[in-house]
Design an enzyme around this catalytic site. Structure first.
Site, PDB file in Angstrom:
ATOM      1  N   ARG A  24       3.572   8.559   2.716  1.00  0.00           N
ATOM      2  CA  ARG A  24       3.056   7.193   2.481  1.00  0.00           C
ATOM      3  C   ARG A  24       1.571   7.081   2.828  1.00  0.00           C
ATOM      4  NH1 ARG A  24       7.190   3.030   3.118  1.00  0.00           N
ATOM      5  NH2 ARG A  24       8.808   3.724   1.696  1.00  0.00           N
ATOM      6  N   ARG A  28      -0.227   0.525   2.159  1.00  0.00           N
ATOM      7  CA  ARG A  28      -0.825  -0.689   2.708  1.00  0.00           C
ATOM      8  C   ARG A  28      -1.749  -0.477   3.892  1.00  0.00           C
ATOM      9  NH1 ARG A  28       4.804  -3.711   2.906  1.00  0.00           N
ATOM     10  NH2 ARG A  28       5.341  -1.518   2.971  1.00  0.00           N
ATOM     11  N   ARG A  37      -3.928  -3.034  -5.604  1.00  0.00           N
ATOM     12  CA  ARG A  37      -2.604  -3.552  -5.901  1.00  0.00           C
ATOM     13  C   ARG A  37      -2.585  -5.073  -6.088  1.00  0.00           C
ATOM     14  NH1 ARG A  37       2.240  -2.515  -4.088  1.00  0.00           N
ATOM     15  NH2 ARG A  37       2.569  -4.543  -5.004  1.00  0.00           N
ATOM     16  N   ASP A  73       7.612   5.772  -6.678  1.00  0.00           N
ATOM     17  CA  ASP A  73       8.681   5.406  -5.757  1.00  0.00           C
ATOM     18  C   ASP A  73       9.964   6.088  -6.194  1.00  0.00           C
ATOM     19  OD1 ASP A  73       9.133   3.419  -3.382  1.00  0.00           O
ATOM     20  OD2 ASP A  73      10.929   3.344  -4.606  1.00  0.00           O
ATOM     21  N   TYR A 150      20.936   2.750  -1.949  1.00  0.00           N
ATOM     22  CA  TYR A 150      20.343   1.525  -2.518  1.00  0.00           C
ATOM     23  C   TYR A 150      21.188   0.979  -3.659  1.00  0.00           C
ATOM     24  CZ  TYR A 150      16.198   2.376   0.280  1.00  0.00           C
ATOM     25  OH  TYR A 150      15.361   2.538   1.339  1.00  0.00           O
TER      26      TYR A 150
HETATM   27  O1  CP3 Z   1       3.998   8.991   0.297  1.00  0.00           O
HETATM   28  C1  CP3 Z   1       3.244   8.465  -0.542  1.00  0.00           C
HETATM   29  O2  CP3 Z   1       2.089   8.063  -0.278  1.00  0.00           O
HETATM   30  C2  CP3 Z   1       3.701   8.428  -1.998  1.00  0.00           C
HETATM   31  C3  CP3 Z   1       4.337   7.285  -2.433  1.00  0.00           C
HETATM   32  C4  CP3 Z   1       5.739   6.908  -2.005  1.00  0.00           C
HETATM   33  C5  CP3 Z   1       6.153   5.566  -1.992  1.00  0.00           C
HETATM   34  N1  CP3 Z   1       7.483   5.501  -1.763  1.00  0.00           N
HETATM   35  C6  CP3 Z   1       5.265   4.421  -2.265  1.00  0.00           C
HETATM   36  C7  CP3 Z   1       5.660   3.098  -1.776  1.00  0.00           C
HETATM   37  C8  CP3 Z   1       6.865   7.680  -1.699  1.00  0.00           C
HETATM   38  C9  CP3 Z   1       6.971   9.169  -1.531  1.00  0.00           C
HETATM   39  C10 CP3 Z   1       7.961   6.772  -1.555  1.00  0.00           C
HETATM   40  C11 CP3 Z   1       9.332   7.192  -1.305  1.00  0.00           C
HETATM   41  C12 CP3 Z   1      10.335   6.207  -0.894  1.00  0.00           C
HETATM   42  N2  CP3 Z   1      10.521   4.925  -1.375  1.00  0.00           N
HETATM   43  C13 CP3 Z   1      11.369   6.498   0.017  1.00  0.00           C
HETATM   44  C14 CP3 Z   1      11.559   7.809   0.711  1.00  0.00           C
HETATM   45  C15 CP3 Z   1      10.598   7.991   1.821  1.00  0.00           C
HETATM   46  C16 CP3 Z   1      10.802   7.084   3.004  1.00  0.00           C
HETATM   47  O3  CP3 Z   1       9.910   6.275   3.263  1.00  0.00           O
HETATM   48  O4  CP3 Z   1      11.854   7.212   3.656  1.00  0.00           O
HETATM   49  C17 CP3 Z   1      12.152   5.340   0.142  1.00  0.00           C
HETATM   50  C18 CP3 Z   1      13.350   5.169   1.058  1.00  0.00           C
HETATM   51  C19 CP3 Z   1      11.633   4.366  -0.747  1.00  0.00           C
HETATM   52  C20 CP3 Z   1      12.140   3.000  -1.005  1.00  0.00           C
HETATM   53  C21 CP3 Z   1      11.109   1.998  -0.643  1.00  0.00           C
HETATM   54  N3  CP3 Z   1      10.018   1.697  -1.441  1.00  0.00           N
HETATM   55  C22 CP3 Z   1      10.975   1.235   0.542  1.00  0.00           C
HETATM   56  C23 CP3 Z   1      11.967   1.221   1.683  1.00  0.00           C
HETATM   57  C24 CP3 Z   1       9.788   0.481   0.444  1.00  0.00           C
HETATM   58  C25 CP3 Z   1       9.150  -0.417   1.484  1.00  0.00           C
HETATM   59  C26 CP3 Z   1       9.271  -1.867   1.204  1.00  0.00           C
HETATM   60  C27 CP3 Z   1       8.306  -2.641   2.090  1.00  0.00           C
HETATM   61  O5  CP3 Z   1       7.598  -3.510   1.556  1.00  0.00           O
HETATM   62  O6  CP3 Z   1       8.277  -2.409   3.300  1.00  0.00           O
HETATM   63  C28 CP3 Z   1       9.215   0.796  -0.796  1.00  0.00           C
HETATM   64  C29 CP3 Z   1       7.957   0.273  -1.333  1.00  0.00           C
HETATM   65  C30 CP3 Z   1       6.830   1.244  -1.359  1.00  0.00           C
HETATM   66  N4  CP3 Z   1       6.889   2.521  -1.862  1.00  0.00           N
HETATM   67  C31 CP3 Z   1       5.499   0.987  -0.940  1.00  0.00           C
HETATM   68  C32 CP3 Z   1       4.759   2.139  -1.212  1.00  0.00           C
HETATM   69  C33 CP3 Z   1       3.296   2.361  -1.018  1.00  0.00           C
HETATM   70  C34 CP3 Z   1       4.995  -0.329  -0.391  1.00  0.00           C
HETATM   71  C35 CP3 Z   1       4.714  -1.216  -1.551  1.00  0.00           C
HETATM   72  C36 CP3 Z   1       3.738  -2.307  -1.210  1.00  0.00           C
HETATM   73  O7  CP3 Z   1       2.536  -2.040  -1.205  1.00  0.00           O
HETATM   74  O8  CP3 Z   1       4.201  -3.437  -1.012  1.00  0.00           O
END
Ligand code: CP3
Length: 340
Positions: A24, A28, A37, A73, A150
């Site tokens: 990640r 943010r 974004r 994602d 999910y």
């Molecule tokens: O690592 C990176 O920089 C690459 C991008 C990446 C994202 N999601 C971007 C993202 C990767 C590799 C993921 C994987 C992902 N997504 C996982 C596996 C890794 C982990 O964190 O355990 C999971 C479980 C998800 C599902 C998911 N997507 C969640 C739980 C969330 C968070 C929601 C929140 O607002 O807290 C997301 C959203 C997400 N995916 C964001 C990003 C940058 C945040 C989006 C935003 O800017 O609001």
């Protein structure tokens, strides 16, 4: 051209300096990410190639990390297959129609992901790779168990109870579900490699909810199918949280490198794996907010423990928290590269 340090480490050859990137890292914690974004939904951003490429490059420019990870994602392949899913800010992926009965399952698996639908992914990866120069891009996908959590819950959950119930109560439905998830996740991963990703990571973030026996019987086979979609010669990293009991099984799914969360010291992970496996991890994200001397002492312990493995890629034990100070991440990269 010399091989990038990251790829040497993934091949089990210890480079002169410790390669580092952050799960990640695009997100943010970066003001430039928040600006890019603004006004765009998460999944729309993932499917806009110029924007996805720009966001992928931001942490590479800012921190000088040894790898980019593709901004996308784990639910993007579901969205591309036409499944109703969105990412709710502060919550995570939410499905219009959770899979709760046979009709829901039949509806889900009637969706398919063809190569045309993957065009925005290939375009975004190609644009990114063009601008990255020698810095390798890591492609990624979600493992079927974590995705199933999910899909069955309909949204994020703590204990993944409904998914684990289905796994035990209806093994046939579970196989149908995870085989479908493996196919779409595998297609998503293969598209990234076709377009230029030089390594891949399979995220099974919630696998730690399973016993080893359940993992081997009901999660590993579908994860192995996803990893098998990656052409030979592309290193495969496998990561989950709370996986101390699962590391050998996660390697057996077909991984070349194992990612470790902050709960298990890397030398203990190496022992559990019987040695010989390059490791990635495992800085505790909580320490990003600690005073630098405290964080530095922790980094030293992580890198020292990582010497037990043939090679070590420094990373966090899980994703960068949105509240992290990006300056601290840059400082970790400098420390890993120069020791100062
Ligand atoms: O690592 C990176 O920089 C690459 C991008 C990446 C994202 N999601 C971007 C993202 C990767 C590799 C993921 C994987 C992902 N997504 C996982 C596996 C890794 C982990 O964190 O355990 C999971 C479980 C998800 C599902 C998911 N997507 C969640 C739980 C969330 C968070 C929601 C929140 O607002 O807290 C997301 C959203 C997400 N995916 C964001 C990003 C940058 C945040 C989006 C935003 O800017 O609001």
């Amino acid at each position: 051209m010399p091989t990038p340090a990251l790829l040497d480490a993934y091949a089990g050859v210890r480079p002169a300096t410790t390669p580092v990137w952050f799960m990640r890292q695009a997100g943010r914690s970066l003001p430039e990410y928040r600006a890019s974004r603004a006004g765009t939904e998460m999944l729309d951003a993932c499917l806009t190639p110029e924007l996805a490429a720009e966001i992928t490059l931001q942490p590479v420019r800012r921190h000088g990390v040894d790898a980019a990870i593709f901004f996308s994602d784990i639910v993007v392949p579901l969205k591309l297959a036409g499944v109703g899913v969105e990412i709710v800010p502060g919550r995570g992926p939410v499905l219009d129609r959770p899979v709760r009965d046979a009709a829901d399952l039949a509806d889900l698996v009637a969706h398919d992901l063809d190569d045309d639908a993957l065009a925005p992914i290939e375009q975004a990866v190609a644009r990114t790779v063009e601008q990255l120069g020698d810095v390798p891009l890591i492609g990624f996908a979600g493992a079927p168990f974590t995705l199933a959590s999910y899909v069955v819950e309909g949204g994020p959950s703590k204990d993944h109870l409904r998914a684990r119930t289905l796994m035990q109560a209806d093994p046939e439905a579970w196989r149908t579900l995870t085989a479908w998830l493996a196919r779409v996740s595998g297609a998503f991963l293969a598209a990234q490699v076709r377009a230029g990703a030089r390594a891949v990571q399979l995220f099974d973030s919630w696998a730690g909810a399973l016993s080893e026996a359940d993992y081997r019987a009901s999660a590993l086979p579908a994860s192995a199918e996803v990893l098998a979609a990656v052409p030979a010669g592309v290193p495969k990293v496998h990561f989950g949280t709370g996986t101390a009991l699962l590391l050998p099984a996660m390697r057996d799914a077909g991984a070349d490198v194992v990612g470790v969360d902050h709960r298990l010291p890397l030398d203990a992970a190496d022992r559990l794996l019987g040695g010989g496996v390059p490791l990635q991890g495992n800085v505790d994200p909580a320490l990003l907010d600690a005073p630098w001397p405290v964080l530095r002492a922790h980094l030293e312990r992580v890198v020292e423990a990582g010497r037990a493995a043939p090679a070590h890629v420094l990373n966090l034990g899980h994703g960068v928290p949105p509240t992290a100070d990006p300056g601290v991440l840059t400082r970790i990269v400098e420390w890993a590269h120069t020791g100062a």
